[in-house]
Write a protein that holds these residues in place. Structure first.
Motif, mmCIF file in Angstrom:
data_model
loop_
_atom_site.group_PDB
_atom_site.id
_atom_site.type_symbol
_atom_site.label_atom_id
_atom_site.label_comp_id
_atom_site.label_asym_id
_atom_site.label_seq_id
_atom_site.Cartn_x
_atom_site.Cartn_y
_atom_site.Cartn_z
ATOM 1 N N ARG A 1 0.840 -1.202 0.000
ATOM 2 C CA ARG A 1 0.000 0.000 0.000
ATOM 3 C C ARG A 1 0.869 1.245 0.000
ATOM 4 N NH1 ARG A 1 -4.288 1.683 1.369
ATOM 5 N NH2 ARG A 1 -6.212 0.589 1.141
ATOM 6 N N GLY A 2 2.075 1.165 -0.482
ATOM 7 C CA GLY A 2 2.969 2.324 -0.528
ATOM 8 C C GLY A 2 4.167 2.035 -1.403
ATOM 9 N N ASP A 3 5.025 3.044 -1.593
ATOM 10 C CA ASP A 3 6.197 2.807 -2.443
ATOM 11 C C ASP A 3 7.509 2.908 -1.682
ATOM 12 O OD1 ASP A 3 4.227 4.696 -3.017
ATOM 13 O OD2 ASP A 3 5.390 5.736 -4.478
ATOM 14 N N THR A 4 7.467 2.979 -0.365
ATOM 15 C CA THR A 4 8.700 2.992 0.410
ATOM 16 C C THR A 4 9.151 1.553 0.643
ATOM 17 O OG1 THR A 4 7.447 3.014 2.470
ATOM 18 C CG2 THR A 4 8.082 5.163 1.566
ATOM 19 N N PRO A 5 10.428 1.344 0.964
ATOM 20 C CA PRO A 5 10.884 -0.027 1.234
ATOM 21 C C PRO A 5 10.034 -0.674 2.325
ATOM 22 C CG PRO A 5 12.760 1.410 1.012
ATOM 23 C CD PRO A 5 11.531 2.302 1.017
ATOM 24 N N PHE A 6 9.563 -1.863 2.040
ATOM 25 C CA PHE A 6 8.632 -2.577 2.912
ATOM 26 C C PHE A 6 9.380 -3.203 4.080
ATOM 27 C CE2 PHE A 6 6.058 -6.179 4.209
ATOM 28 C CZ PHE A 6 4.779 -5.638 4.202
ATOM 29 N N GLU A 7 8.722 -3.207 5.245
ATOM 30 C CA GLU A 7 9.253 -3.910 6.406
ATOM 31 C C GLU A 7 8.174 -4.817 6.972
ATOM 32 O OE1 GLU A 7 11.276 -1.586 9.335
ATOM 33 O OE2 GLU A 7 12.101 -0.244 7.809
ATOM 34 N N GLY A 8 8.551 -6.052 7.278
ATOM 35 C CA GLY A 8 7.616 -6.992 7.857
ATOM 36 C C GLY A 8 8.343 -8.107 8.581
ATOM 37 N N ARG A 9 7.663 -8.678 9.565
ATOM 38 C CA ARG A 9 8.236 -9.784 10.335
ATOM 39 C C ARG A 9 7.108 -10.659 10.846
ATOM 40 N NH1 ARG A 9 10.263 -11.009 15.727
ATOM 41 N NH2 ARG A 9 12.332 -11.910 15.529
ATOM 42 N N VAL A 10 7.272 -11.957 10.718
ATOM 43 C CA VAL A 10 6.320 -12.926 11.262
ATOM 44 C C VAL A 10 7.097 -13.905 12.130
ATOM 45 C CG1 VAL A 10 4.720 -14.812 10.752
ATOM 46 C CG2 VAL A 10 4.760 -12.814 9.286
ATOM 47 N N ALA A 11 6.577 -14.152 13.334
ATOM 48 C CA ALA A 11 7.136 -15.173 14.221
ATOM 49 C C ALA A 11 6.041 -16.187 14.517
ATOM 50 C CB ALA A 11 7.627 -14.536 15.520
ATOM 51 N N LEU B 1 2.484 -11.017 13.628
ATOM 52 C CA LEU B 1 2.831 -10.410 12.351
ATOM 53 C C LEU B 1 2.887 -8.901 12.531
ATOM 54 C CD1 LEU B 1 1.298 -11.341 8.976
ATOM 55 C CD2 LEU B 1 1.308 -8.976 9.684
ATOM 56 N N ARG B 2 4.030 -8.322 12.217
ATOM 57 C CA ARG B 2 4.208 -6.868 12.223
ATOM 58 C C ARG B 2 4.629 -6.476 10.822
ATOM 59 N NH1 ARG B 2 8.046 -6.736 17.445
ATOM 60 N NH2 ARG B 2 6.566 -7.688 18.865
ATOM 61 N N ALA B 3 3.899 -5.535 10.216
ATOM 62 C CA ALA B 3 4.226 -5.194 8.827
ATOM 63 C C ALA B 3 3.744 -3.798 8.479
ATOM 64 C CB ALA B 3 3.594 -6.207 7.873
ATOM 65 N N ASP B 4 4.296 -3.307 7.393
ATOM 66 C CA ASP B 4 3.861 -2.038 6.816
ATOM 67 C C ASP B 4 2.516 -2.237 6.125
ATOM 68 O OD1 ASP B 4 6.029 -0.562 7.686
ATOM 69 O OD2 ASP B 4 7.172 -0.801 5.830
ATOM 70 N N PRO B 5 1.865 -1.148 5.731
ATOM 71 C CA PRO B 5 0.559 -1.251 5.069
ATOM 72 C C PRO B 5 0.604 -2.169 3.845
ATOM 73 C CG PRO B 5 1.022 1.029 5.620
ATOM 74 C CD PRO B 5 2.277 0.245 5.898
#
Length: 126
Positions: free
Chosen positions: A35-45, A57-61
């Protein structure tokens, strides 16, 4: 606890591709769109709890969708229950829509098409 996906382990230009490729293998076949054009960040444990598995789950839009074709390819027949810890998401299934804010619960079934649309950075327990 085991980390299943962490986009911080790859260069910024490769992060969303890693997320989009790995997410369907962690959960079930689904499509992910940013949902954006910036570098994506996400993490799932993943946290196994006997017959259940808890995911944080923590993530960008982003928007996740599961179609009838994806269900036909593979259906674990899961009922997923989520608690939004931070952010704002919209969950859609069977013509119904729920707008979630921090502290809200939602559920959906893997056997029917659904979408989870995170409008902000979010932190979700599933």
């Amino acid at each position: 606890m085991s980390v299943v996906i962490d986009t911080g382990e790859v260069p910024p230009g490769e992060r969303f591709d890693l997320w989009a490729d790995a997410t369907p293998r962690v959960f079930e076949p689904l499509a992910v769109a940013p949902r954006g054009d910036t570098p994506f960040e996400g993490r799932v444990a993943r946290h196994p709890l006997g017959p259940l598995t808890l995911y944080r789950l923590r993530a960008d839009p982003s928007r996740v969708t599961r179609t009838r074709a994806m269900i036909g390819a593979s259906d674990p027949e899961w009922v997923q229950v989520s608690l939004l810890l931070a952010g704002r998401c919209v969950v859609e299934q069977d013509g119904r829509q729920s707008v979630l804010s921090a502290g809200d619960f939602a559920s959906w079934a893997s056997s029917r098409p659904y979408a989870v649309d995170a409008h902000t950075q979010h932190d979700l327990l599933v």
